[in-house]
Enzyme design. Structure first.
Site, mmCIF file in Angstrom:
data_model
loop_
_atom_site.group_PDB
_atom_site.id
_atom_site.type_symbol
_atom_site.label_atom_id
_atom_site.label_comp_id
_atom_site.label_asym_id
_atom_site.label_seq_id
_atom_site.Cartn_x
_atom_site.Cartn_y
_atom_site.Cartn_z
ATOM 1 N N ARG A 185 54.146 59.869 15.612
ATOM 2 C CA ARG A 185 55.329 59.844 16.488
ATOM 3 C C ARG A 185 56.493 60.552 15.801
ATOM 4 N NH1 ARG A 185 52.793 55.227 18.072
ATOM 5 N NH2 ARG A 185 52.040 55.482 20.220
ATOM 6 N N ASP A 238 48.061 60.863 17.474
ATOM 7 C CA ASP A 238 48.517 60.137 18.669
ATOM 8 C C ASP A 238 48.940 61.177 19.704
ATOM 9 O OD1 ASP A 238 49.626 58.000 20.390
ATOM 10 O OD2 ASP A 238 49.459 56.796 18.569
ATOM 11 N N HIS A 284 45.463 57.384 23.422
ATOM 12 C CA HIS A 284 46.413 57.934 22.435
ATOM 13 C C HIS A 284 45.932 59.280 21.888
ATOM 14 C CE1 HIS A 284 49.235 54.545 22.000
ATOM 15 N NE2 HIS A 284 48.198 53.762 22.232
ATOM 16 N N ASP A 315 43.043 51.304 20.889
ATOM 17 C CA ASP A 315 44.055 50.513 21.595
ATOM 18 C C ASP A 315 44.565 51.227 22.844
ATOM 19 O OD1 ASP A 315 45.115 52.451 19.805
ATOM 20 O OD2 ASP A 315 47.104 51.563 20.011
ATOM 21 N N GLU A 316 45.022 50.431 23.771
ATOM 22 C CA GLU A 316 45.828 50.882 24.915
ATOM 23 C C GLU A 316 45.237 52.112 25.609
ATOM 24 O OE1 GLU A 316 50.253 49.505 23.596
ATOM 25 O OE2 GLU A 316 49.522 51.320 22.627
ATOM 26 N N TRP A 329 45.885 42.859 16.826
ATOM 27 C CA TRP A 329 47.322 43.160 16.957
ATOM 28 C C TRP A 329 47.954 42.453 18.145
ATOM 29 C CZ3 TRP A 329 49.920 46.073 20.830
ATOM 30 C CH2 TRP A 329 49.097 46.656 21.800
ATOM 31 N N TYR A 344 55.032 43.292 13.299
ATOM 32 C CA TYR A 344 55.416 44.610 13.834
ATOM 33 C C TYR A 344 56.819 44.974 13.361
ATOM 34 C CZ TYR A 344 51.405 46.179 16.419
ATOM 35 O OH TYR A 344 50.168 46.687 16.722
ATOM 36 N N ASP A 403 58.360 47.700 13.642
ATOM 37 C CA ASP A 403 59.163 48.586 14.493
ATOM 38 C C ASP A 403 60.051 47.778 15.439
ATOM 39 O OD1 ASP A 403 56.659 47.842 15.669
ATOM 40 O OD2 ASP A 403 57.034 49.251 17.307
ATOM 41 N N THR A 418 56.537 54.531 14.731
ATOM 42 C CA THR A 418 57.753 55.315 14.488
ATOM 43 C C THR A 418 58.281 56.056 15.716
ATOM 44 O OG1 THR A 418 56.439 57.181 13.697
ATOM 45 C CG2 THR A 418 57.209 55.603 12.033
HETATM 46 C C1 ACM Z 1 49.122 49.029 18.933
HETATM 47 O O1 ACM Z 1 50.214 48.520 18.605
HETATM 48 N N1 ACM Z 1 49.042 49.750 20.031
HETATM 49 C C2 ACM Z 1 47.942 48.856 18.111
#
Ligand code: ACM
Length: 642
Positions: free
Chosen positions: A175, A204, A279, A353-354, A420, A445, A447, A492
């Site tokens: 990022r 990503d 991602h 993920d996601e 996570w 986390y 961030d 980030t």
């Molecule tokens: C994540 O925070 N998407 C692993």
């Protein structure tokens, strides 16, 4: 009066409980060692220091010598001791292993005449040195030569070893790209607190950051093509053709080699993450033929404009590698082949993920794959993909770890899980007999905002230091043998520069360090908070930025039936006084002190607050508009919505 008595009782209790583990005086080590026995007196370092290191501990002695030299000493390291040598610091590896210490433990003794670190392995000697440095005045961290300090080390006997073997910090360099030198600096900082793993999030939607020689477009087309924007990531306008696409960077294979060695010298492994099948926009931009969606050749690297919808996730474009596209697997074979060569660490993180599946649902190739393989859901499609990827990764001699979504639709047989979305996925994986690393958003986390949203740079969620400190990697009812450890994650999207990166990481990564190194029974919030404060002086000397958010109150607001607000201010750290004003002027310690929930006067527009310890301001001046309090009071629970 009642309050004063209570305070006395709690301090006495605290002092008793921690008499051997105290943060008192100059002993304020993070992470808290297993056992500290305070001696009397000091060892004062001579102007000319001799460090003796036996065998494999020699590189550790060199590292210590380098630090002490920059702190103004004349230092020499020796491998054998002659009669005339007056050794200041002994680094000794045990001939016969001390089983209690394991591979990473150490024993450190400081007497008025010498300092001795013993360990079974060089890693233990290294951690003993990190503890020793924390016993020295903060100026030992100084970037410039220091001449005005008496270099005293308190006499002490410390036995120490880690609770977990996996003590990770994740750094997202996709990022926002951080240079090789900045990554080295990050490694230096984490090693001081006995982290042993840098999880390197290399790919990503915003950029591909690692050279893959057989796939040159990954770096020529998807590494340095971001438009530089400032503001709130995820809300930026889409890049226009006239905006220069120059931001980013990548690590060459030579850079990676250098980083891996640099980390190894500090007993840190680097684990690469190649985040697939979601991602993956950077890979798709470089090689659109990997997509299952027509038109992917028109995609570009994301510069912070919205492109996913939540909850979901649902992609406004298809940022996935298609599991039904046979071109994907030879591509991944090349990627993992080269990645496996670059990183000696036994695991490769494959993300997972996601992954938005809205394009898969419409895709004829995916439908055909589902029919052919008997897959009933899109999660099973992802599971099919993960199992094929696991085979590829294993064919390169590596083990697979992925985010907890890889559980959905069935876990690949040898995969480890990084939990996570809370600890649920980790519990499930452990129950299935898989290895687990815990890194839940709720505790790990970095961030997330670390204080009230009114003062912190905006992110969508909050994680206070105290909450981070309450992270417990082993859930009740789970066999601890499956929990390899824990880690904190630093995404980030919102960390635009390295100073801000540091601000987000420290001090919360100190909390995680203690959660993964220290024994559970040695953890104590008040004691930790006092030690964190001591570390701030060390960060100052090392010129590393950190957040002082733990000194700021958070605001909670309630509204009664008549619409009257009641504002509660909460401090994480004990012993602070909060002063406030409603008249727009800046409060100090001569203003009203907060003792109970506040109701803003009728026409007030601003509540200003600031915290002190005694006569010293420790918190930041916070200005909270009454309108914001009203807005929050209209939300359920009266908390901010973050
Ligand atoms: C994540 O925070 N998407 C692993």
């Amino acid at each position: 009066m009642k309050k004063l008595c209570l305070l006395f009782v709690s301090v006495t209790f605290f002092a008793n409980a921690f008499s051997q583990q105290a943060a008192v005086g100059e002993i304020a080590i993070i992470p808290q060692p297993v056992k500290i026995t305070k001696g009397t007196g000091y060892y004062t370092l001579p102007a000319n220091i001799t460090i003796w290191a036996g065998g494999a501990a020699a590189p550790v002695a060199t590292a210590l010598a380098n630090r002490l030299t920059s702190a103004s000493y004349k230092v020499r390291t020796i491998a054998t001791i002659n009669k005339i040598d007056k050794v200041a610091i002994h680094l000794q590896l045990n001939q016969t292993a001390d089983n209690a210490l394991g591979n990473e433990g150490y024993h450190l003794t400081v007497t008025p005449t010498t300092i001795t670190i013993t360990a079974n392995q060089a890693a233990g000697a290294f951690y003993g040195v990190q503890t020793l440095l924390q016993l020295m005045p903060s100026e030992v961290e100084s970037k410039s030569k220091v001449t005005s300090v008496t270099w005293k080390v308190p006499c002490v006997d410390i036995t120490d070893y880690p609770r977990f073997a996996w003590r990770g910090l994740m750094l997202d360099v996709s990022r926002h790209f951080f240079t090789k030198e900045q990554v080295k600096d990050f490694i230096d900082q984490m090693a001081k607190y006995k982290y042993n793993l840098l999880h390197f999030h290399l790919t990503d939607d915003e950029g591909w950051r690692i050279e893959i020689k057989s796939l040159p477009r990954l770096t020529s087309d998807a590494a340095t093509k971001r438009v530089h924007k400032e503001g709130y990531f995820g809300t930026f306008s889409a890049p226009t053709p006239d905006e220069p696409r120059t931001e980013g960077g990548f690590y060459t294979q030579e850079d990676i080699k250098e980083l891996v060695q640099y980390a190894k010298d500090r007993f840190v492994d680097i684990m690469p993450e190649i985040d697939i099948p979601g991602h993956s926009l950077a890979a798709v931009v470089a090689y659109p033929e990997l997509s299952g969606t027509p038109g992917a050749e028109n995609y570009h690297i994301i510069s912070g404009e919205p492109f996913m919808d939540w909850p979901g996730p649902k992609g406004r474009l298809d940022n996935t590698l298609s599991p039904a596209n046979e071109k994907v697997y030879p591509f991944l074979d090349k990627v993992f082949g080269e990645v496996a060569q670059m990183f000696p660490f036994p695991y490769i993180h494959i993300g997972g993920d996601e992954c938005a599946k809205n394009y898969w649902e419409k895709n004829d190739q995916i439908k055909a794959l589902m029919q052919k393989e008997g897959l009933k859901t899109q999660e099973e499609v992802q599971s099919y993909f993960e199992k094929r990827v696991e085979k590829i990764v294993e064919s390169k001699g590596k083990k697979v770890i992925g985010w907890d979504e890889i559980l959905e639709g069935g876990l690949a047989p040898g995969a480890a899980v990084m939990s996570w979305r809370g600890i649920k996925g980790g519990i499930e994986a452990a129950k299935q007999g898989h290895e687990v690393v815990m890194s839940p958003t709720t505790f790990a986390y970095l961030d997330y905002m670390q204080g009230d949203p009114i003062i912190e740079p905006h992110v969508y969620a909050t994680l206070l230091l105290k909450k981070a400190y309450s992270f417990e990697p082993v859930p009740d009812g789970v066999d601890p043998k499956y929990i390899k450890g824990g880690q904190a994650n630093m995404w980030t999207e919102q960390a635009f520069n390295v100073r801000h990166l540091q601000y987000m990481v420290w001090p919360r990564a100190l909390a995680t360090a203690e959660c993964v190194w220290s024994q559970k029974e040695n953890k104590n919030w008040d004691n930790f908070a006092a030690r964190v404060e001591k570390q701030f002086g060390r960060f100052d000397e090392a010129e590393v930025k950190y957040a002082r958010s733990m000194f700021d109150p958070t605001f909670t607001v309630a509204k009664d039936a008549a619409g009257k607000l009641s504002v509660t201010l909460t401090n994480e750290v004990n012993g602070l006084d909060t002063y406030y004003s409603f008249d727009n002027s800046f409060p100090d310690n001569f203003y009203p002190k907060y003792t109970q929930p506040l109701t803003p006067p009728k026409d007030a527009v601003m509540l200003k607050v600031v915290t002190y310890r005694g006569k010293q301001q420790v918190g930041r001046m916070i200005a909270m508009p009454i309108a914001e309090l009203k807005r929050r009071s209209e939300k359920k629970g009266g908390e901010d919505d973050e």
